[in-house]
Design a protein around this motif. Structure first.
Motif, PDB file in Angstrom:
ATOM      1  N   SER A 108      31.681  73.642  51.091  1.00 32.38           N
ATOM      2  CA  SER A 108      30.562  75.375  49.999  1.00 32.38           C
ATOM      3  C   SER A 108      31.515  74.594  48.691  1.00 32.38           C
ATOM      4  O   SER A 108      32.660  74.812  49.683  1.00 32.38           O
ATOM      5  CB  SER A 108      30.245  76.115  50.861  1.00 32.38           C
ATOM      6  OG  SER A 108      31.731  76.295  50.753  1.00 32.38           O
ATOM      7  N   ALA A 109      31.365  75.634  47.652  1.00 37.31           N
ATOM      8  CA  ALA A 109      32.854  76.740  46.927  1.00 37.31           C
ATOM      9  C   ALA A 109      33.685  77.738  47.562  1.00 37.31           C
ATOM     10  O   ALA A 109      34.649  77.405  47.220  1.00 37.31           O
ATOM     11  CB  ALA A 109      32.318  76.605  45.756  1.00 37.31           C
ATOM     12  N   GLU A 110      32.677  78.130  48.103  1.00 37.89           N
ATOM     13  CA  GLU A 110      33.410  79.426  48.542  1.00 37.89           C
ATOM     14  C   GLU A 110      33.970  79.239  50.246  1.00 37.89           C
ATOM     15  O   GLU A 110      35.575  79.373  50.165  1.00 37.89           O
ATOM     16  CB  GLU A 110      31.818  80.138  49.350  1.00 37.89           C
ATOM     17  CG  GLU A 110      31.417  80.782  48.687  1.00 37.89           C
ATOM     18  CD  GLU A 110      30.281  80.765  47.900  1.00 37.89           C
ATOM     19  OE1 GLU A 110      30.100  78.859  48.421  1.00 37.89           O
ATOM     20  OE2 GLU A 110      29.465  80.574  46.678  1.00 37.89           O
ATOM     21  N   GLN A 111      33.610  78.444  50.519  1.00 37.54           N
ATOM     22  CA  GLN A 111      34.469  77.623  52.059  1.00 37.54           C
ATOM     23  C   GLN A 111      36.152  77.198  51.339  1.00 37.54           C
ATOM     24  O   GLN A 111      36.594  77.096  51.675  1.00 37.54           O
ATOM     25  CB  GLN A 111      33.928  76.585  52.729  1.00 37.54           C
ATOM     26  CG  GLN A 111      34.404  76.033  53.980  1.00 37.54           C
ATOM     27  CD  GLN A 111      35.503  76.962  54.871  1.00 37.54           C
ATOM     28  OE1 GLN A 111      34.457  77.999  54.762  1.00 37.54           O
ATOM     29  NE2 GLN A 111      36.710  76.951  55.639  1.00 37.54           N
ATOM     30  N   ALA A 112      35.567  76.288  50.343  1.00 36.32           N
ATOM     31  CA  ALA A 112      37.402  75.211  49.674  1.00 36.32           C
ATOM     32  C   ALA A 112      38.343  76.097  49.020  1.00 36.32           C
ATOM     33  O   ALA A 112      39.207  76.151  48.988  1.00 36.32           O
ATOM     34  CB  ALA A 112      36.453  74.487  48.541  1.00 36.32           C
ATOM     35  N   LEU A 113      36.792  77.055  48.277  1.00 38.94           N
ATOM     36  CA  LEU A 113      38.062  78.234  47.963  1.00 38.94           C
ATOM     37  C   LEU A 113      38.598  79.120  49.152  1.00 38.94           C
ATOM     38  O   LEU A 113      39.875  79.582  49.233  1.00 38.94           O
ATOM     39  CB  LEU A 113      37.529  79.392  46.674  1.00 38.94           C
ATOM     40  CG  LEU A 113      38.303  80.543  46.495  1.00 38.94           C
ATOM     41  CD1 LEU A 113      39.509  79.432  45.363  1.00 38.94           C
ATOM     42  CD2 LEU A 113      37.605  81.619  45.792  1.00 38.94           C
ATOM     43  N   ARG A 114      38.240  79.514  49.951  1.00 41.22           N
ATOM     44  CA  ARG A 114      38.683  79.937  50.809  1.00 41.22           C
ATOM     45  C   ARG A 114      40.271  79.031  51.507  1.00 41.22           C
ATOM     46  O   ARG A 114      41.047  79.795  52.080  1.00 41.22           O
ATOM     47  CB  ARG A 114      37.784  80.489  52.076  1.00 41.22           C
ATOM     48  CG  ARG A 114      38.331  81.431  53.647  1.00 41.22           C
ATOM     49  CD  ARG A 114      37.279  81.033  53.800  1.00 41.22           C
ATOM     50  NE  ARG A 114      35.849  81.570  53.736  1.00 41.22           N
ATOM     51  CZ  ARG A 114      34.707  81.383  54.368  1.00 41.22           C
ATOM     52  NH1 ARG A 114      34.288  80.739  55.679  1.00 41.22           N
ATOM     53  NH2 ARG A 114      33.401  81.266  52.738  1.00 41.22           N
ATOM     54  N   GLU A 115      39.716  77.725  51.663  1.00 42.74           N
ATOM     55  CA  GLU A 115      41.039  76.871  52.578  1.00 42.74           C
ATOM     56  C   GLU A 115      42.002  76.455  51.356  1.00 42.74           C
ATOM     57  O   GLU A 115      43.095  76.666  50.965  1.00 42.74           O
ATOM     58  CB  GLU A 115      40.626  75.795  52.729  1.00 42.74           C
ATOM     59  CG  GLU A 115      39.704  75.460  53.584  1.00 42.74           C
ATOM     60  CD  GLU A 115      38.621  74.477  54.229  1.00 42.74           C
ATOM     61  OE1 GLU A 115      39.374  73.191  54.186  1.00 42.74           O
ATOM     62  OE2 GLU A 115      37.725  74.075  54.675  1.00 42.74           O
ATOM     63  N   LEU A 116      41.729  76.640  50.307  1.00 40.79           N
ATOM     64  CA  LEU A 116      42.566  76.914  48.379  1.00 40.79           C
ATOM     65  C   LEU A 116      43.456  77.507  48.845  1.00 40.79           C
ATOM     66  O   LEU A 116      44.954  77.369  48.224  1.00 40.79           O
ATOM     67  CB  LEU A 116      41.876  76.447  47.679  1.00 40.79           C
ATOM     68  CG  LEU A 116      42.649  75.890  46.147  1.00 40.79           C
ATOM     69  CD1 LEU A 116      43.019  74.699  46.684  1.00 40.79           C
ATOM     70  CD2 LEU A 116      41.718  75.994  45.377  1.00 40.79           C
ATOM     71  N   THR A 117      42.817  78.691  48.726  1.00 41.67           N
ATOM     72  CA  THR A 117      43.832  80.040  48.769  1.00 41.67           C
ATOM     73  C   THR A 117      45.109  80.267  50.087  1.00 41.67           C
ATOM     74  O   THR A 117      45.484  81.249  49.946  1.00 41.67           O
ATOM     75  CB  THR A 117      42.690  81.390  48.451  1.00 41.67           C
ATOM     76  OG1 THR A 117      42.239  81.556  49.740  1.00 41.67           O
ATOM     77  CG2 THR A 117      42.486  81.323  47.470  1.00 41.67           C
ATOM     78  N   ARG A 118      44.541  79.689  51.175  1.00 44.90           N
ATOM     79  CA  ARG A 118      45.304  80.303  51.982  1.00 44.90           C
ATOM     80  C   ARG A 118      46.080  78.999  52.128  1.00 44.90           C
ATOM     81  O   ARG A 118      48.163  79.438  52.552  1.00 44.90           O
ATOM     82  CB  ARG A 118      44.542  79.358  53.311  1.00 44.90           C
ATOM     83  CG  ARG A 118      43.303  80.233  54.146  1.00 44.90           C
ATOM     84  CD  ARG A 118      43.251  79.740  55.540  1.00 44.90           C
ATOM     85  NE  ARG A 118      41.879  80.426  55.936  1.00 44.90           N
ATOM     86  CZ  ARG A 118      40.620  79.887  56.042  1.00 44.90           C
ATOM     87  NH1 ARG A 118      40.518  78.912  55.389  1.00 44.90           N
ATOM     88  NH2 ARG A 118      39.151  80.808  56.620  1.00 44.90           N
ATOM     89  N   TRP A 119      45.755  77.363  51.741  1.00 41.67           N
ATOM     90  CA  TRP A 119      47.107  77.031  51.366  1.00 41.67           C
ATOM     91  C   TRP A 119      47.635  77.380  50.219  1.00 41.67           C
ATOM     92  O   TRP A 119      49.531  77.173  50.540  1.00 41.67           O
ATOM     93  CB  TRP A 119      46.340  75.735  50.467  1.00 41.67           C
ATOM     94  CG  TRP A 119      47.213  74.346  49.815  1.00 41.67           C
ATOM     95  CD1 TRP A 119      48.132  73.445  50.788  1.00 41.67           C
ATOM     96  CD2 TRP A 119      47.531  74.377  48.874  1.00 41.67           C
ATOM     97  NE1 TRP A 119      48.674  73.069  50.085  1.00 41.67           N
ATOM     98  CE2 TRP A 119      48.908  73.835  48.545  1.00 41.67           C
ATOM     99  CE3 TRP A 119      47.186  75.021  47.325  1.00 41.67           C
ATOM    100  CZ2 TRP A 119      49.242  72.606  47.388  1.00 41.67           C
ATOM    101  CZ3 TRP A 119      47.758  74.318  46.371  1.00 41.67           C
ATOM    102  CH2 TRP A 119      48.781  73.437  46.426  1.00 41.67           C
ATOM    103  N   GLN A 120      47.593  78.079  49.526  1.00 44.25           N
ATOM    104  CA  GLN A 120      48.251  79.166  48.042  1.00 44.25           C
ATOM    105  C   GLN A 120      49.319  79.652  48.520  1.00 44.25           C
ATOM    106  O   GLN A 120      50.467  79.618  48.505  1.00 44.25           O
ATOM    107  CB  GLN A 120      47.569  79.286  47.441  1.00 44.25           C
ATOM    108  CG  GLN A 120      47.964  80.353  45.555  1.00 44.25           C
ATOM    109  CD  GLN A 120      46.753  81.090  44.353  1.00 44.25           C
ATOM    110  OE1 GLN A 120      46.379  81.204  45.068  1.00 44.25           O
ATOM    111  NE2 GLN A 120      47.281  81.071  43.806  1.00 44.25           N
ATOM    112  N   GLU A 121      48.967  80.707  49.426  1.00 47.16           N
ATOM    113  CA  GLU A 121      50.007  81.741  49.999  1.00 47.16           C
ATOM    114  C   GLU A 121      51.012  80.575  50.684  1.00 47.16           C
ATOM    115  O   GLU A 121      52.700  81.232  50.780  1.00 47.16           O
ATOM    116  CB  GLU A 121      49.376  82.534  51.253  1.00 47.16           C
ATOM    117  CG  GLU A 121      49.842  83.791  51.474  1.00 47.16           C
ATOM    118  CD  GLU A 121      48.855  85.096  52.672  1.00 47.16           C
ATOM    119  OE1 GLU A 121      49.284  86.099  52.161  1.00 47.16           O
ATOM    120  OE2 GLU A 121      47.748  83.942  52.904  1.00 47.16           O
TER     121      GLU A 121
END
Length: 563
Positions: A108-121
């Motif tokens: 899901s895009a929502e879960q992918a975005l969640r993981e992506l923002t964790r990686w970004q931070e």
């Protein structure tokens, strides 16, 4: 394989170093005429810009990844959940565990975005720079397009460097309101305007909670408006998976959630309850111990109040208005609500057969929690309740018992005022509930809380009140609204009422339904006594119970915790 917004395909090797994608009878090539350049061009453009965190959207044959890693670029995130392509290209096998590479394959895009923002931070919070394989956008547009736009938004706003700022540096604080149709948000907005509190809304739609769109709206508002905290009612706008809670914690932005309904029937559905940046305010002080036991460190008591601009004493009261009544009651019969929960619980036969008996016993008990009451008094039924296959079904059964307890109690109280020819305002099922009663009574359909009730309450000599069994110690809205209009209210006793009014002088209560007829008769026959109580009650409400004061109390509590 994919939802309606995406393309169903089959991947096969081409024999010339490409991958064929069979799509609705047509054949696509993963690399196409441009070959490896399809993947290399966006990677070269990123390297030329040399800024931000690279996010490869669609690994393809792995050419972009090989170029980035060969150029010493890292860390790199790869967003790719196309296992069929990965198996043929070998990109996941070659680069999935490479140093500096984080592979995000959430469906899901929502879960992918969640993981992506964790990686970004975790990597300094720099803007996300998308390196996009064009074929992936055609294969799963609702997934990869959303992620590309999220990356672009990150690049535009640079959220993480701009969204952390000092909070509560001035008074009044700046409020970001998660707006909904719930009645109380209108009162909060009006109080903000009267108090000069800077505020901004984020509208909550049914499909926005926790979604990419909602997150982007929130982050944009945070960067542009710089609120001191976020305020919502009953956790509206907070997604069950904990995306918003986690996001606010990373932003170090506090959330205040004011519960004016039973929080346990709501919060049991949520994950991630333990954020230090979440504070729960509850209108029922009895909920504080159980909420803390549920994982909330910050819980405070904030009772209901009244909008004093809306509920005002009228300057003129028509003598022959159809709403005129010696005694009236405004409320739902609860028959429909009980039926709805009965269907929602989908409980086994023993639980269904017993719900009336259990509800009657719960109504008569001092127990605050339906679940605890079941465990203590009906252990055999509690085992069946615990065995219900979903949390939603267990909550529906709890609500069923609560509403049935309320229905029985409410009916027993309303029956006591029937000899006084009451006007009952509510749903049509009151006619079913009181069918066969010989006493004359009038029925009126539901009235608008905002446009009708401020004018309705002053037209009754006695406004009768009996409180829902979801709150055995707290008071409901009516004990504030009626006095604010200059009306007289006769209410059932609630322990927390003693903190809000001087009983006997500012408010009149019955502790048992058997006391109702005598109290009604006395105050109908003694208008001077009735008016003294109404006047004293109104003075107390004007002094202590307006929503301006409630909002001020909430803001000061948030400043103490997070300032």
């Amino acid at each position: 394989m994919h939802d309606k917004q995406n393309t169903t395909y089959r991947a096969t090797p081409s024999g010339d170093g490409d991958i064929l994608l069979s799509v609705d009878g047509k054949t696509w090539r993963l690399l196409g005429r441009s070959g490896a350049e399809t993947e290399l061009r966006p990677a070269r453009e990123f390297l030329a810009s040399s800024r931000g965190l690279p996010v490869v959207i669609g690994a393809g044959m792995g050419n972009a990844l090989a170029l980035l890693l060969g150029s010493g670029c890292g860390p790199v995130a790869v967003v790719d959940c196309e296992k069929a392509i990965q198996d043929l290209s070998g990109a996941r096998e070659r680069f999935g565990l490479a140093p500096g590479v984080t592979w995000i394959d959430a469906s899901s895009a929502e879960q992918a975005l969640r993981e992506l923002t964790r990686w970004q931070e975790a990597n300094g919070g720099a803007p996300l720079m998308p390196i996009v394989h064009p074929v992936y956008l055609r294969l799963r547009p609702s997934h990869y397009l959303a992620l590309r736009e999220s990356c672009r938004a990150s690049r535009s706003f640079d959220f993480w460097s701009r969204a952390r700022y000092p909070k509560f540096t001035s008074w009044p604080p700046r409020l970001l309101l998660l707006s909904s149709r719930y009645f109380l948000m209108g009162e909060i907005e009006a109080a903000c305007k009267r108090l000069g509190v800077p505020h901004r809304f984020i509208a909550i739609g049914d499909k926005e909670r926790g979604s990419t769109e909602f997150v982007e709206m929130l982050l944009s508002a945070v960067v542009e408006f710089k609120p001191d905290f976020v305020l919502t009612i009953n956790h509206l706008g907070v997604d069950r998976e904990g995306v918003l809670i986690e996001l606010l914690a990373r932003l170090e932005l506090p959330l205040a959630s004011w519960f004016v309904d039973n929080p346990h029937l709501i919060l049991s559905l949520y994950n991630r309850l333990d954020s230090q940046f979440t504070t729960i305010f509850t209108w029922d002080r009895d909920n504080i111990p159980s909420l803390k036991a549920q994982g909330f460190a910050n819980v405070d008591y904030l009772p209901l109040g009244v909008d004093l601009e809306r509920f005002r004493q009228p300057t003129y009261q028509p003598a022959n208005h159809p709403w005129r009544a010696r005694i009236s009651f405004v409320g739902n019969s609860m028959l429909s609500k009980v039926g709805h929960r009965l269907k929602g619980a989908k409980a086994p036969r023993p639980l269904i057969l017993a719900y009336r008996e259990v509800a009657r016993a719960f109504a008569a008990s001092e127990a605050r929690s339906v679940r605890d009451f079941l465990a203590a008094e009906y252990p055999d039924l509690f085992v069946l309740y615990e065995a219900l296959p979903s949390l939603e079904q267990r909550l529906a059964y709890e609500a069923l018992l609560t509403w049935e307890a309320t229905r029985r109690y409410r009916l027993s109280c309303v029956e006591k005022i029937l000899p006084f020819e009451p006007l009952i305002v509510g749903d049509r099922l009151w006619k079913t509930a009181l069918k066969g009663r010989s006493e004359p009574w009038r029925w009126h359909h539901e009235l608008s809380y905002y446009s009708d009730l401020p004018g309705f309450y002053p037209l009754s000599d006695i406004n009768f009140n009996c409180t829902s069994k979801q709150m055995k110690g707290a008071v409901n809205q009516r004990v504030f609204d009626v006095p604010a209009c200059g009306g007289f209210v006769l209410s059932d006793y609630r322990e927390q009422m003693e903190d809000l009014f001087e009983l006997g002088r500012e408010a009149i209560c019955y502790r048992d339904p058997e006391e109702i007829p005598e109290l009604v008769r006395f105050y109908l026959d003694n208008p001077a006594a009735r008016e003294r109580v109404a006047r004293a009650g109104r003075e107390r409400v004007l002094r202590d119970h307006g929503y301006d004061l409630r909002l001020g109390t909430l803001m000061r509590a948030m400043q103490r915790l997070y300032g």
